[in-house]
Design an enzyme around this catalytic site. Sequence first.
Site, PDB file in Angstrom:
ATOM      1  N   GLU A  14      -9.425  -0.891  -1.863  1.00 37.07           N
ATOM      2  CA  GLU A  14      -9.140   0.515  -1.538  1.00 37.07           C
ATOM      3  C   GLU A  14      -9.206   1.384  -2.787  1.00 37.07           C
ATOM      4  O   GLU A  14      -9.603   2.551  -2.714  1.00 37.07           O
ATOM      5  CB  GLU A  14      -7.773   0.626  -0.832  1.00 37.07           C
TER       6      GLU A  14
ATOM      7  N   HIS B  89      -7.998  -3.451  -6.344  1.00 37.03           N
ATOM      8  CA  HIS B  89      -8.009  -3.603  -4.888  1.00 37.03           C
ATOM      9  C   HIS B  89      -9.178  -2.807  -4.299  1.00 37.03           C
ATOM     10  O   HIS B  89      -9.541  -1.749  -4.808  1.00 37.03           O
ATOM     11  CB  HIS B  89      -6.683  -3.096  -4.302  1.00 37.03           C
TER      12      HIS B  89
ATOM     13  N   GLU C 240     -10.864 -10.840  -1.277  1.00 41.21           N
ATOM     14  CA  GLU C 240     -10.561 -10.078  -0.068  1.00 41.21           C
ATOM     15  C   GLU C 240     -11.843  -9.462   0.481  1.00 41.21           C
ATOM     16  O   GLU C 240     -12.255  -8.384   0.022  1.00 41.21           O
ATOM     17  CB  GLU C 240      -9.569  -8.950  -0.387  1.00 41.21           C
TER      18      GLU C 240
ATOM     19  N   LYS D 289       0.848  -1.201   0.000  1.00 40.76           N
ATOM     20  CA  LYS D 289       0.000   0.000   0.000  1.00 40.76           C
ATOM     21  C   LYS D 289       0.888   1.258   0.000  1.00 40.76           C
ATOM     22  O   LYS D 289       1.947   1.245  -0.618  1.00 40.76           O
ATOM     23  CB  LYS D 289      -0.970  -0.059   1.175  1.00 40.76           C
TER      24      LYS D 289
HETATM   25  P1  PGA Z   1      -4.335  -6.749   5.438  1.00 43.33           P
HETATM   26  O1  PGA Z   1      -4.530  -6.189   3.934  1.00 43.33           O
HETATM   27  O2  PGA Z   1      -3.557  -8.019   5.328  1.00 43.33           O
HETATM   28  O3  PGA Z   1      -3.600  -5.660   6.150  1.00 43.33           O
HETATM   29  O4  PGA Z   1      -5.701  -7.001   5.993  1.00 43.33           O
HETATM   30  C1  PGA Z   1      -4.777  -7.056   2.877  1.00 43.33           C
HETATM   31  C2  PGA Z   1      -4.935  -6.302   1.578  1.00 43.33           C
HETATM   32  O5  PGA Z   1      -5.530  -5.209   1.587  1.00 43.33           O
HETATM   33  O6  PGA Z   1      -4.487  -6.753   0.523  1.00 43.33           O
END
Ligand code: PGA
Length: 251
Positions: A98, A96, A168, A12
């Site tokens: 986000e 993703h 996810e 990220k």
């Molecule tokens: P996390 O993130 O392992 O911190 O939950 C996973 C991701 O967003 O790919």
Amino acid sequence: MSRKLIIAGNWKMNYTMAETKAMLTELKAKVADIKSIDIAICPTFTSLATAVEVCRGSNVGIGAQNVHWEASGAFTGEISTEMLRELAVEYVIIGHSERRQFFGETNESVNQRLHAALAAGLKPMVCCGETYAQRQGDETEAIVSAQIKAGLAGLTDAQMAGIVIAYEPVWAIGTGLTASPQQAQDVHALIRNLVREMYGAVADKVRIQYGGSVKASNVAELMSCPDIDGALVGGASLKAEDFSQLLHNAQ
Ligand code: PGA
């Protein structure tokens, strides 16, 4: 059918070039013994060149966190496939949650990015997953189905075989809440069936990662599920010691 595990770290918006160099120098030494897992790290765009240089010749592949579908032009803040190829980047994360949540990514733009990445020879990791409200509202199947059908539309069978899908659940990302192995396995099986409906037997070759608070202590149980073929890891991929432990436990 046995599929080789693929475990990727999604950094990220973390780490400068100097921090990237220090972390990856440590990580590659710690994981050099691992042969049974494809390992990747996806740092920020500004750290890609450093990451590729540090990991050259090692078993750690490098990926970007996004890519645009156009070759060039007026797309402020975006990066093209050619720019990634020039850096010898191997993988790219697409769609993703986000990106979907904060930057307006849609199933359609995911599909455009995916086609561009494949045409350029990049290896895509395409993300899908439902929010907490969607799971509570019994919409998981509908949401994930729409993401897969629209996101993965229009590929050849050969292209499909090379794609990695990351399931996810948004409610499990960065929250410390992990889907139970059964919850994850159920959605992974659903995804594989959708891919089978769309592309036939190639579905058995497609690797599906689980993502959302994966760590050294829960990775082995998740990886033992029949349709879970790897992990996309955020927080637990940032420290070499943690990620190395996670990878060793996943073997
Ligand atoms: P996390 O993130 O392992 O911190 O939950 C996973 C991701 O967003 O790919």
